[in-house]
Scaffold this active site. Structure first.
Site, PDB file in Angstrom:
ATOM      1  N   ARG A   3       0.483  -1.142  -0.401  1.00 22.16           N
ATOM      2  CA  ARG A   3      -0.012   0.025  -0.449  1.00 22.16           C
ATOM      3  C   ARG A   3       0.958   0.663   0.253  1.00 22.16           C
ATOM      4  O   ARG A   3       0.098   2.878   0.304  1.00 22.16           O
ATOM      5  CB  ARG A   3      -0.826   0.486   1.283  1.00 22.16           C
ATOM      6  CG  ARG A   3      -1.932  -1.209   1.757  1.00 22.16           C
ATOM      7  CD  ARG A   3      -3.188  -0.717   1.936  1.00 22.16           C
ATOM      8  NE  ARG A   3      -2.562  -1.346   3.927  1.00 22.16           N
ATOM      9  CZ  ARG A   3      -2.039  -2.700   3.914  1.00 22.16           C
ATOM     10  NH1 ARG A   3      -2.180  -3.590   3.229  1.00 22.16           N
ATOM     11  NH2 ARG A   3      -1.605  -2.634   5.285  1.00 22.16           N
TER      12      ARG A   3
ATOM     13  N   ASP B 247       3.974 -20.815   6.037  1.00 19.32           N
ATOM     14  CA  ASP B 247       2.617 -20.492   5.593  1.00 19.32           C
ATOM     15  C   ASP B 247       3.148 -20.219   4.465  1.00 19.32           C
ATOM     16  O   ASP B 247       2.803 -19.014   3.905  1.00 19.32           O
ATOM     17  CB  ASP B 247       2.222 -19.715   6.372  1.00 19.32           C
ATOM     18  CG  ASP B 247       0.689 -18.940   5.978  1.00 19.32           C
ATOM     19  OD1 ASP B 247       0.264 -19.959   5.266  1.00 19.32           O
ATOM     20  OD2 ASP B 247       0.346 -18.163   6.007  1.00 19.32           O
TER      21      ASP B 247
ATOM     22  N   TYR C 235      -7.601 -10.855  -1.902  1.00 13.27           N
ATOM     23  CA  TYR C 235      -7.710 -10.749  -0.346  1.00 13.27           C
ATOM     24  C   TYR C 235      -8.963  -9.909  -0.152  1.00 13.27           C
ATOM     25  O   TYR C 235      -9.329  -9.941   1.202  1.00 13.27           O
ATOM     26  CB  TYR C 235      -6.536 -10.844   0.167  1.00 13.27           C
ATOM     27  CG  TYR C 235      -5.852  -9.303  -0.025  1.00 13.27           C
ATOM     28  CD1 TYR C 235      -5.972  -8.380   1.193  1.00 13.27           C
ATOM     29  CD2 TYR C 235      -5.438  -8.894  -0.935  1.00 13.27           C
ATOM     30  CE1 TYR C 235      -5.694  -7.171   1.231  1.00 13.27           C
ATOM     31  CE2 TYR C 235      -5.190  -7.639  -0.888  1.00 13.27           C
ATOM     32  CZ  TYR C 235      -4.796  -6.750   0.453  1.00 13.27           C
ATOM     33  OH  TYR C 235      -4.106  -5.869   0.544  1.00 13.27           O
TER      34      TYR C 235
ATOM     35  N   THR D  37       4.190 -14.629  10.531  1.00 11.82           N
ATOM     36  CA  THR D  37       5.264 -14.010  10.224  1.00 11.82           C
ATOM     37  C   THR D  37       6.268 -13.512  10.645  1.00 11.82           C
ATOM     38  O   THR D  37       5.890 -12.242  11.267  1.00 11.82           O
ATOM     39  CB  THR D  37       5.423 -13.165   8.443  1.00 11.82           C
ATOM     40  OG1 THR D  37       4.477 -14.051   7.889  1.00 11.82           O
ATOM     41  CG2 THR D  37       6.461 -14.074   7.599  1.00 11.82           C
TER      42      THR D  37
ATOM     43  N   GLU E   1       9.142 -10.021   1.553  1.00 12.33           N
ATOM     44  CA  GLU E   1      10.645  -8.908   2.285  1.00 12.33           C
ATOM     45  C   GLU E   1      11.650  -8.372   2.274  1.00 12.33           C
ATOM     46  O   GLU E   1      12.060  -7.784   1.472  1.00 12.33           O
ATOM     47  CB  GLU E   1       9.955  -9.294   3.625  1.00 12.33           C
ATOM     48  CG  GLU E   1       8.981  -9.019   3.991  1.00 12.33           C
ATOM     49  CD  GLU E   1       8.281  -9.369   5.488  1.00 12.33           C
ATOM     50  OE1 GLU E   1       8.112 -10.905   5.920  1.00 12.33           O
ATOM     51  OE2 GLU E   1       8.751  -8.704   5.959  1.00 12.33           O
TER      52      GLU E   1
HETATM   53 MN    MN Z   1       0.846 -17.229   7.732  1.00 12.75          MN
END
Ligand code: MN
Length: 418
Positions: free
Chosen positions: A141, A231, A242, A348, A362
Site C-alpha cells: 500500500r 505458511d 484478498y 510471519t 520482504e
Molecule cells: Mn501466515
C-alpha cells in the site's frame, strides 16, 4: 537449567536438538511397518507403543499409543501431560532402573520415516508480527502504517486443516487467478510469486466450550506444544483475491510443519515477555505471564542440484507482538469453540532489519531487489525445484531444545484438466 544427562549417549551433546530436556512427540514408521507414536531422544526414537506394551508407560487402563497421532494424549489434559513427561524423564535419565527394559525399544531415527504428529482439527493463521505487518503495508500500500485494528486485535483468518502437511512433503506450485495492475482482465495459471512465511505453530491440547470465553492464563494452559510452520503463500493470487475477506486460495495449497511437537513444558525455561505495548491492550488481552519463547529461527533455500542450502534469514520468535495465548484467548472470546488439535499459526516472524525478514516478499522487496544465494543464483521468489527449510532451537546452557527441520520442495504446477 543445564543439560540433563541420559543413558542414550547421543542425547548428551550440546549440538543434539533432542536432549533429555526436550522429549518431543512425533509419529514414525520403519520400512513397511505402520506409523506409531514415538519420542525423540538424541539420534534415537523411543517406540511408545512398545513402551506401553512393556508396561513402562501406563496413562490409562486402555492402550493410548497404538494410534498414529498424539491427540488422545492431548485430550487427557495437563496433569497427564506432566506425569507422562516426568515418567519419560525417569526412564531415559542416566542411571535409570528402566534402562535395560527401554533400550531394546529404541529405533535409530535415521531408519525412520516421520509422519504428521497429530490430526489437525482446524487451522487458524494470525498476522502478529509487527515488522512483517509494516513491511507488507509498505510493499502493498506504499505505507508502513499498521491497520487501525492491529495494535488492539491479533488479526487472523481461518485456514484449511487439509492444507497442513508434515515436513518433507513436496508442495505443488498452485494454479490461480491473478491480475496485473495494468491488465483489463485477470488471467489463470501457475503462481509467479511463490513465497514462504516463517512462523511458529501453537497446538491446542485441551479445547473450550462453545459460548464460553477463556482468559489469557487459561489459554496458556491449553497449549500442548509448538512446531515450526511454513505458511506457503502465493502472493500474486493473494494480492488479487484478498479484499475484502482476506486470504483464500493464495494460502490453501500447503502449510508445512516440523515433525516433532516440542511441548510447552520443554520450552518453559525460555519464556520471554511480549515487547512493550505501543497502545495499551484491552484488559481481556493483557499478558499475565511472559507468553513468548526465546527461539532462534533460520530460513534456508537450496536450489535443485545445489550441494548446500543458503541461509537467507535469521530471527527469533520473541520478535512477535502477540503470544499464542493472547491469540487463543482472542479466538475464543466471541464464544468460538476451540478444539483439541487446533493449530494456530503465529503470523510471519520478521525482526527489525532485513537479515531478519521471514518471507521472500520482504527479503526481495516484492521481487524488485532479488538477493543472491551462495550458489551465485539470485531469487526474488521461489522457483520450481527449490527446497525451503525452516530451523529453530531454544538455546540453553550447554544444550538446546530443537524442533527438527521443516522442509518442503516445490514441484512444477499441474496442467488444469481439459
Ligand atoms: Mn501466515
Amino acid at each position: 537449567m543445564t543439560l540433563l544427562k541420559s543413558w542414550v549417549a547421543s542425547a548428551n551433546s550440546a549440538d543434539t536438538p533432542f536432549p533429555l530436556n526436550n522429549l518431543p512427540y512425533g509419529v514414525f514408521s520403519v520400512g513397511d511397518d505402520y506409523p506409531r507414536c514415538g519420542v525423540a531422544i538424541g539420534d534415537m526414537i523411543l517406540d511408545m507403543e512398545a513402551a506401553e506394551d512393556a508396561g513402562l508407560i501406563a496413562l490409562s487402563d486402555l492402550p493410548v499409543f497404538d494410534v498414529p497421532y498424539w491427540n488422545d494424549v492431548m485430550e487427557m489434559g495437563r496433569d497427564t501431560w506432566a506425569s507422562l513427561r516426568a515418567r519419560l524423564g525417569e526412564i531415559l535419565a542416566e542411571g535409570s532402573a528402566d534402562q535395560a527394559s527401554a533400550e531394546p525399544l529404541l529405533v535409530a531415527a535415521n531408519d525412520a520415516d516421520l509422519h504428521m504428529p497429530f490430526a489437525v482439527a482446524e487451522y487458524t493463521d494470525f498476522y502478529a508480527g509487527m515488522q512483517h505487518a509494516k513491511n507488507m503495508g509498505e510493499i502493498l500500500r506504499g505505507s508502513p502504517d499498521l491497520p487501525a485494528n492491529w495494535l488492539h486485535i491479533p488479526i487472523g483468518y481461518n485456514g484449511r486443516a487439509s492444507s497442513v502437511v508434515v515436513s518433507g512433503t513436496d508442495i505443488r506450485r498452485p494454479l490461480g487467478q491473478t491480475k496485473a495492475p495494468d491488465a483489463d482482465m485477470p488471467s489463470f495459471g501457475p503462481c509467479k510469486r511463490l513465497d514462504i512465511e516463517l512462523e511458529m505453530g501453537a497446538i491446542v491440547g485441551t479445547g473450550s466450550e462453545m459460548g464460553q470465553p477463556v482468559t489469557v492464563s487459561e489459554a496458556d494452559e491449553m497449549i500442548f506444544g509448538y512446531v515450526l510452520l511454513n505458511d506457503w503463500s502465493a502472493r500474486d493470487i493473494q494480492g488479487w483475491e484478498y479484499q475484502p475477506l482476506g486470504p483464500f486460495q493464495g494460502k490453501a495449497f500447503g502449510t508445512s510443519i516440523s515433525p516433532w511437537i516440542v511441548t510447552s513444558a520443554a520450552l518453559e525455561p525460555f519464556r520471554t515477555a511480549t515487547p512493550a505495548r505501543e497502545k495499551e491492550l484491552l484488559p481481556y488481552l493483557a499478558e499475565k505471564k511472559p507468553g513468548l519463547y526465546d527461539i532462534s529461527l533460520e530460513v534456508l533455500v537450496q536450489p535443485e542440484g545445489a550441494p548446500e542450502p543458503s541461509v537467507i534469514s535469521r530471527t527469533n520468535y520473541s520478535r512477535m507482538y502477540y503470544s499464542a495465548a493472547q491469540q487463543l484467548c482472542h479466538h475464543a472470546s466471541s464464544g468460538c469453540e476451540m478444539s483439541s488439535g487446533d493449530l494456530l499459526g503465529s503470523g510471519t516472524i520478521s525482526g527489525p532489519s532485513r537479515e531478519e525478514y521471514g518471507s521472500l516478499m520482504e527479503l526481495s522487496h516484492a521481487g524488485r531487489e532479488p538477493f543472491t544465494l551462495e550458489t551465485g543464483e539470485s531469487r526474488g521468489f521461489i522457483e520450481d525445484g527449490d527446497t525451503l527449510t525452516l530451523r529453530g532451537a531454544a538455546k540453553g546452557d550447554g544444550y538446546q531444545i530443537g524442533f527438527g527441520d521443516c522442509t518442503g520442495t516445490i514441484l512444477a504446477s499441474v496442467k488444469f484438466p481439459d
